[in-house]
Design an enzyme around this catalytic site. Structure first.
Site, PDB file in Angstrom:
ATOM      1  N   HIS A  18     -10.483   2.940  -1.009  1.00  0.00           N
ATOM      2  CA  HIS A  18     -11.883   3.171  -0.627  1.00  0.00           C
ATOM      3  C   HIS A  18     -12.794   2.917  -1.817  1.00  0.00           C
ATOM      4  CE1 HIS A  18     -11.387   6.872  -2.923  1.00  0.00           C
ATOM      5  NE2 HIS A  18     -10.241   7.013  -2.287  1.00  0.00           N
ATOM      6  N   ASP A  77      -3.133   5.355  -0.013  1.00  0.00           N
ATOM      7  CA  ASP A  77      -4.210   6.318   0.231  1.00  0.00           C
ATOM      8  C   ASP A  77      -4.522   6.279   1.721  1.00  0.00           C
ATOM      9  OD1 ASP A  77      -6.073   8.264  -0.370  1.00  0.00           O
ATOM     10  OD2 ASP A  77      -7.138   7.079  -1.870  1.00  0.00           O
ATOM     11  N   HIS A 132      -2.527  10.476  -1.530  1.00  0.00           N
ATOM     12  CA  HIS A 132      -3.711  11.119  -0.947  1.00  0.00           C
ATOM     13  C   HIS A 132      -3.555  12.629  -0.868  1.00  0.00           C
ATOM     14  CE1 HIS A 132      -7.056  12.140   1.613  1.00  0.00           C
ATOM     15  NE2 HIS A 132      -6.218  12.757   2.429  1.00  0.00           N
ATOM     16  N   GLU A 137      -8.126   7.002   3.150  1.00  0.00           N
ATOM     17  CA  GLU A 137      -9.519   6.798   3.586  1.00  0.00           C
ATOM     18  C   GLU A 137      -9.820   5.356   3.954  1.00  0.00           C
ATOM     19  OE1 GLU A 137      -9.648  10.514   1.003  1.00  0.00           O
ATOM     20  OE2 GLU A 137      -8.709   8.542   0.847  1.00  0.00           O
ATOM     21  N   HIS A 157     -15.447   8.046  -2.688  1.00  0.00           N
ATOM     22  CA  HIS A 157     -15.330   9.092  -3.702  1.00  0.00           C
ATOM     23  C   HIS A 157     -14.424   8.578  -4.806  1.00  0.00           C
ATOM     24  CE1 HIS A 157     -11.628   9.672  -1.401  1.00  0.00           C
ATOM     25  NE2 HIS A 157     -11.133  10.271  -2.484  1.00  0.00           N
ATOM     26  N   GLU A 184     -10.951   4.519  -7.976  1.00  0.00           N
ATOM     27  CA  GLU A 184      -9.517   4.742  -8.176  1.00  0.00           C
ATOM     28  C   GLU A 184      -8.738   3.453  -8.425  1.00  0.00           C
ATOM     29  OE1 GLU A 184      -8.430   7.184  -4.818  1.00  0.00           O
ATOM     30  OE2 GLU A 184     -10.055   8.579  -5.306  1.00  0.00           O
TER      31      GLU A 184
END
Length: 272
Positions: free
Chosen positions: A104, A8, A60, A10, A115, A134
């Protein structure tokens, strides 16, 4: 040793703003290089621990962020979307471990760019009453295959949130959150070093790592950011509306959980 890396953006050191995560600007071009270099550090750490097969999944946004020409030559790369199981596409029970790089905190958390799957859509995703981000959702899917999560890298809030779920995994902190769009970052070379060393350390004790298991039956609940999106989700035949923003859907497996989550995420584009 067969190693799976879910990448990912972030949680990458040097990434703090949404512009850095979206194609079409120079800040994104810089961020995708930073993302690729952190993945390379994990690949190097895996090779040092004896991995002989490494698969990287770009997880992502558009899922075409990692730069193939800069990716370590020992790694195979999964690019593009839509794809089965989304962030964990290609993961099978014959993998020995999962690494989550650049992750994240969950929706509602204090972490940088926090998020869950889709910041526009979800206020929370709950499995059996527990809100998960996640790494938790997808890590539970890996656990259902018998595959443990060995390492998660990202900010300090991501580490704190996931430590209880994955108590034996390495939590690599490459930045400390100062807000949703601000962080104190490690120097880039230091961030890559701690990922490299953390990966090797985690895989050297692979035999002691236990998969994260959520026992069935599964109760899946989505708390949505917009009542109109709950209206859309309610139109799904098996959905049960709880209140203005919450909807339940049946899930016979964790693959079903991921499928419903990504279906509602895709539906949310209608409201943007």
């Amino acid at each position: 040793m067969k190693l799976y890396i879910c990448a990912d953006i972030e949680g990458v050191a040097g990434v703090v703003k949404s512009e850095q995560c979206s194609p079409g600007n120079t800040e994104y071009e810089r961020a995708r290089r930073l993302m690729t270099e952190e993945v390379n550090a994990a690949v190097e750490g895996g090779l040092a621990a004896g991995a002989n097969e490494i698969v990287v999944n770009d997880a992502h946004g558009p899922m075409t962020n990692l730069l193939p020409e800069l990716l370590h030559p020992a790694a195979e790369l999964i690019l593009g979307k839509p794809k089965p199981l989304n962030m964990f596409a290609g993961l099978t029970k014959d993998f020995d471990a999962v690494l989550c790089i650049g992750h994240h905190a969950a929706a509602g958390g204090f972490g940088v760019l926090a998020h869950t799957t889709n910041g526009f859509a979800f206020r929370a995703v709950r499995i059996n009453g527990r809100a998960l981000g996640e790494p938790g959702i997808y890590g539970a899917y890996a656990g259902s295959l018998g595959v443990p999560v060995a390492l998660i890298s990202g900010d300090d809030r991501c580490a704190n949130e996931n430590r209880e779920l994955f108590p034996q995994a390495e939590m690599v902190v490459v930045k400390s959150a100062l807000g949703s769009n601000a962080a104190r970052n490690l120097p880039l070379q230091s961030a890559r070093q701690v990922i490299r060393e953390g990966t090797t350390r985690a895989l050297e004790r692979l035999g002691s790592l236990k998969p994260f298991i959520i026992e069935s039956p599964f109760e899946l609940e989505f708390e949505l950011n917009h009542g109109a999106l709950a209206d859309l989700a309610e139109a799904l035949p098996p959905a049960r509306r709880i209140d203005a923003r919450r909807v339940q859907l049946p899930a016979a497996s964790l693959a079903d959980v991921i499928g419903w989550m990504n279906a509602i995420s895709a539906m949310s584009a209608f409201l943007r």
